[in-house]
Design a protein around this motif. Structure first.
Motif, mmCIF file in Angstrom:
data_model
loop_
_atom_site.group_PDB
_atom_site.id
_atom_site.type_symbol
_atom_site.label_atom_id
_atom_site.label_comp_id
_atom_site.label_asym_id
_atom_site.label_seq_id
_atom_site.Cartn_x
_atom_site.Cartn_y
_atom_site.Cartn_z
ATOM 1 N N ALA A 18 -27.787 89.128 54.917
ATOM 2 C CA ALA A 18 -27.541 89.325 56.353
ATOM 3 C C ALA A 18 -26.243 90.072 56.642
ATOM 4 N N ARG A 19 -25.195 89.826 55.893
ATOM 5 C CA ARG A 19 -23.900 90.475 56.158
ATOM 6 C C ARG A 19 -23.668 91.738 55.344
ATOM 7 N N GLU A 20 -24.613 92.078 54.515
ATOM 8 C CA GLU A 20 -24.473 93.240 53.628
ATOM 9 C C GLU A 20 -24.765 94.534 54.389
ATOM 10 N N GLN A 21 -24.001 95.571 54.071
ATOM 11 C CA GLN A 21 -24.231 96.898 54.636
ATOM 12 C C GLN A 21 -25.077 97.720 53.657
ATOM 13 N N VAL A 22 -25.785 98.691 54.178
ATOM 14 C CA VAL A 22 -26.608 99.552 53.325
ATOM 15 C C VAL A 22 -25.689 100.381 52.438
ATOM 16 N N PRO A 23 -25.884 100.317 51.114
ATOM 17 C CA PRO A 23 -25.083 101.181 50.236
ATOM 18 C C PRO A 23 -25.488 102.637 50.423
ATOM 19 N N ASP A 24 -24.661 103.545 49.967
ATOM 20 C CA ASP A 24 -24.929 104.971 50.117
ATOM 21 C C ASP A 24 -25.948 105.417 49.067
ATOM 22 N N GLU A 25 -27.163 104.952 49.253
ATOM 23 C CA GLU A 25 -28.278 105.287 48.363
ATOM 24 C C GLU A 25 -29.570 105.101 49.139
ATOM 25 N N GLY A 26 -30.678 105.428 48.507
ATOM 26 C CA GLY A 26 -31.976 105.295 49.151
ATOM 27 C C GLY A 26 -32.387 103.843 49.320
ATOM 28 N N GLY A 27 -33.436 103.620 50.105
ATOM 29 C CA GLY A 27 -33.945 102.277 50.355
ATOM 30 C C GLY A 27 -34.396 101.591 49.073
ATOM 31 N N ASN A 28 -34.229 100.266 49.027
ATOM 32 C CA ASN A 28 -34.590 99.551 47.804
ATOM 33 C C ASN A 28 -36.045 99.072 47.784
ATOM 34 N N VAL A 29 -36.769 99.152 48.928
ATOM 35 C CA VAL A 29 -38.181 98.753 48.909
ATOM 36 C C VAL A 29 -39.139 99.811 49.452
ATOM 37 N N PHE A 30 -38.689 100.692 50.330
ATOM 38 C CA PHE A 30 -39.626 101.616 50.983
ATOM 39 C C PHE A 30 -38.955 102.953 51.241
ATOM 40 N N LEU A 31 -39.728 104.030 51.018
ATOM 41 C CA LEU A 31 -39.279 105.391 51.295
ATOM 42 C C LEU A 31 -40.503 106.234 51.620
ATOM 43 N N ALA A 32 -40.464 106.923 52.770
ATOM 44 C CA ALA A 32 -41.597 107.763 53.176
ATOM 45 C C ALA A 32 -41.117 108.925 54.035
ATOM 46 N N ASP A 33 -41.930 109.976 54.097
ATOM 47 C CA ASP A 33 -41.686 111.054 55.044
ATOM 48 C C ASP A 33 -42.968 111.329 55.819
ATOM 49 N N THR A 34 -42.923 112.292 56.729
ATOM 50 C CA THR A 34 -44.074 112.578 57.592
ATOM 51 C C THR A 34 -45.090 113.518 56.939
ATOM 52 N N ASP A 35 -44.861 113.883 55.686
ATOM 53 C CA ASP A 35 -45.735 114.816 54.970
ATOM 54 C C ASP A 35 -45.889 116.109 55.767
ATOM 55 N N ARG A 36 -44.750 116.694 56.059
ATOM 56 C CA ARG A 36 -44.677 117.978 56.785
ATOM 57 C C ARG A 36 -45.334 117.909 58.156
ATOM 58 N N GLY A 37 -45.135 116.779 58.841
ATOM 59 C CA GLY A 37 -45.632 116.632 60.201
ATOM 60 C C GLY A 37 -47.032 116.052 60.337
ATOM 61 N N ARG A 38 -47.671 115.713 59.248
ATOM 62 C CA ARG A 38 -49.017 115.119 59.347
ATOM 63 C C ARG A 38 -48.955 113.745 60.011
ATOM 64 N N ALA A 39 -47.916 112.969 59.695
ATOM 65 C CA ALA A 39 -47.702 111.674 60.357
ATOM 66 C C ALA A 39 -46.682 111.888 61.472
ATOM 67 N N PRO A 40 -46.812 111.169 62.578
ATOM 68 C CA PRO A 40 -45.844 111.340 63.671
ATOM 69 C C PRO A 40 -44.459 110.842 63.276
ATOM 70 N N SER A 41 -43.445 111.462 63.862
ATOM 71 C CA SER A 41 -42.059 111.082 63.601
ATOM 72 C C SER A 41 -41.662 109.886 64.440
ATOM 73 N N GLY A 42 -40.815 109.054 63.879
ATOM 74 C CA GLY A 42 -40.245 107.910 64.584
ATOM 75 C C GLY A 42 -38.860 108.239 65.098
#
Length: 150
Positions: free
Chosen positions: A62-86
């Motif tokens: 709960a008190r931990e900050q995100v380290p300067d690295e990628g996510g530890n459980v999930f990583l995704a992109d929109t596949d060049r716009g095929r999925a909508p952006s959040g």
């Protein structure tokens, strides 16, 4: 052999260090676990102008900050716009804690998934793809635009 190996190792080390130094995280939001001891942090990671927006999720104390690295459980992109952006430019996700050590991550079916860890430090993570994420993406975009108005 040693003469050739040292320059190659040095080049690979410097390339890796330089490449990681160009990336930065932008916090989007936290979702606390039911007891409040853990949280799922959603963030965008940017690695320069030649890369697209990506959505990352990390399970943290709960008190931990995100380290300067990628996510530890999930990583995704929109596949060049095929999925909508959040809200962060990558695909929208919705986090639901089903129990203190079990979380669900919902994402759009067209999001390109790079990392989907099934468990992390005692937390089980399940994944679900749903078209409802398109509605969340539109709501997030409208909220972002409203926040930018003077």
């Amino acid at each position: 052999m040693l003469i050739v190996g040292v320059p190659i190792f040095l080049f690979l080390f410097l390339a890796k260090s330089f490449g990681e130094g160009m990336c930065s995280n932008s916090f989007l939001y936290d979702v606390p676990s039911p007891s409040g001891t853990l949280k799922a942090t959603v963030f965008e990671r940017s690695c320069g102008a030649t890369t697209g927006f990506t959505t990352h999720v990390s399970i943290l104390q709960a008190r931990e900050q995100v380290p300067d690295e990628g996510g530890n459980v999930f990583l995704a992109d929109t596949d060049r716009g095929r999925a909508p952006s959040g809200i962060g430019g990558g695909p929208a996700v919705q986090i639901t804690w089903l129990a203190d050590h079990k979380a669900r991550i919902e994402h759009h079916p067209l999001a390109r998934l790079f990392k989907t860890e099934q468990s992390y430090q005692g937390v089980t993570v399940e994944y679900s793809s749903t078209n409802q994420m398109a509605n969340l993406a539109v709501q997030g975009t409208l909220r972002d635009r409203a926040a930018q108005r003077p």
